[in-house]
Design a protein around this motif. Structure first.
Motif, short mmCIF file in Angstrom:
data_model
loop_
_atom_site.label_atom_id
_atom_site.label_comp_id
_atom_site.label_asym_id
_atom_site.label_seq_id
_atom_site.Cartn_x
_atom_site.Cartn_y
_atom_site.Cartn_z
N LEU A 52 38.15 48.62 45.89
CA LEU A 52 38.59 47.41 45.23
C LEU A 52 37.55 47.05 44.62
O LEU A 52 37.71 46.50 43.23
N GLU A 53 36.36 46.53 44.96
CA GLU A 53 35.39 46.17 44.36
C GLU A 53 35.09 46.78 43.22
O GLU A 53 34.79 46.29 41.92
N THR A 100 37.54 47.08 35.60
CA THR A 100 38.51 46.27 35.02
C THR A 100 37.98 44.78 34.47
O THR A 100 38.94 44.12 34.06
N ASN A 101 36.71 44.74 34.59
CA ASN A 101 36.13 43.24 34.17
C ASN A 101 36.76 42.18 34.85
O ASN A 101 36.76 41.02 34.17
N LEU A 102 36.98 42.37 35.99
CA LEU A 102 37.59 41.30 36.91
C LEU A 102 36.47 40.78 37.86
O LEU A 102 36.88 39.85 38.78
N ASP A 145 45.84 26.74 43.68
CA ASP A 145 45.56 25.63 42.85
C ASP A 145 44.24 25.52 42.75
O ASP A 145 43.91 24.40 41.82
N THR A 146 43.31 26.28 43.17
CA THR A 146 41.90 25.85 42.97
C THR A 146 40.94 27.28 42.27
O THR A 146 40.04 26.98 41.99
N MET A 147 41.79 28.45 42.31
CA MET A 147 41.16 29.63 41.96
C MET A 147 41.97 30.72 41.19
O MET A 147 43.23 30.49 41.51
N ALA A 148 41.37 31.36 40.26
CA ALA A 148 42.17 32.37 39.61
C ALA A 148 42.32 33.63 40.87
O ALA A 148 41.41 33.61 41.47
N LEU A 149 43.18 34.20 40.86
CA LEU A 149 43.54 35.21 41.64
C LEU A 149 42.14 36.28 41.71
O LEU A 149 41.68 36.49 43.04
N PRO A 150 41.54 36.58 40.67
CA PRO A 150 40.39 37.41 40.76
C PRO A 150 39.50 36.74 41.52
O PRO A 150 38.77 37.67 42.54
N GLN A 151 39.41 35.41 41.51
CA GLN A 151 38.34 34.82 41.99
C GLN A 151 38.72 34.65 43.83
O GLN A 151 37.69 34.84 44.38
N TRP A 152 39.88 34.50 43.99
CA TRP A 152 40.20 34.61 45.22
C TRP A 152 40.02 36.07 45.93
O TRP A 152 39.22 36.08 47.03
N GLY A 176 48.99 39.76 31.26
CA GLY A 176 48.96 40.88 30.25
C GLY A 176 48.12 41.94 30.43
O GLY A 176 47.43 42.79 29.35
N ALA A 177 47.52 42.27 31.58
CA ALA A 177 46.46 43.37 32.18
C ALA A 177 46.99 44.66 31.50
O ALA A 177 48.29 44.91 31.52
N ARG A 178 46.32 45.66 31.31
CA ARG A 178 46.63 46.85 30.78
C ARG A 178 47.20 47.70 31.89
O ARG A 178 46.99 47.44 32.95
N ALA A 179 48.32 48.57 31.64
CA ALA A 179 48.98 49.07 32.48
C ALA A 179 48.11 50.01 33.33
O ALA A 179 48.29 50.08 34.67
N ASN A 180 47.12 50.65 33.05
CA ASN A 180 46.20 51.56 33.59
C ASN A 180 45.35 50.76 34.51
O ASN A 180 45.28 50.85 36.04
N ASP A 181 45.04 49.46 34.10
CA ASP A 181 44.21 48.45 35.08
C ASP A 181 44.98 47.86 36.21
O ASP A 181 44.46 47.77 37.36
N ARG A 182 46.29 47.44 35.77
CA ARG A 182 47.29 47.07 36.80
C ARG A 182 47.51 48.16 37.82
O ARG A 182 47.45 47.86 38.98
#
Length: 110
Positions: A14-15, A21-23, A43-50, A87-93
């Motif tokens: 995952l890392e 994917t630049n996340l 409410d305090t973070m973007a999902l990639p941060q979480w 709107g992430a690229r399909a392959n990245d998703r």
């Protein structure tokens, strides 16, 4: 291979996927962000941060301690929804969702 070893491999995957994917590149949220009572600290973070600073960090600690697994883990649907919304690229998703689905499966099945 033990379940903790399998989980460690899945977390590293995952890392690596987040990096590819630049996340991964982001600043650590301030201490107050971790006090959120909302699921995924929405409410305090973007999902990639979480994912980076909460999800991976907590599961890394679990692996290190060889602690019991949580009863369930169902993060992949939130990742899919977030990436679609952004709107992430399909392959990245696909790559990110597969990586998180594997972690969900390992945790929930054990």
């Amino acid at each position: 291979m033990t379940v903790h070893e399998e989980l460690d491999v899945a977390l590293r995957r995952l890392e690596a996927t987040m990096k590819a994917t630049n996340l991964w590149q982001m600043e650590s949220p301030g201490p107050e962000a971790f006090a959120s009572q909302q699921p995924f600290c929405i409410d305090t973070m973007a999902l990639p941060q979480w994912l980076r600073f909460v999800f991976i960090a907590r599961l890394d600690a679990l692996v290190e301690a060889e602690a019991p697994m949580p009863e369930t883990c169902d993060v992949a649907p939130a990742v899919e929804a977030y990436l679609a919304q952004e709107g992430a690229r399909a392959n990245d998703r696909l790559l990110l969702c597969k990586a998180v689905e594997e972690i969900d499966r390992l945790v929930t099945d054990n």
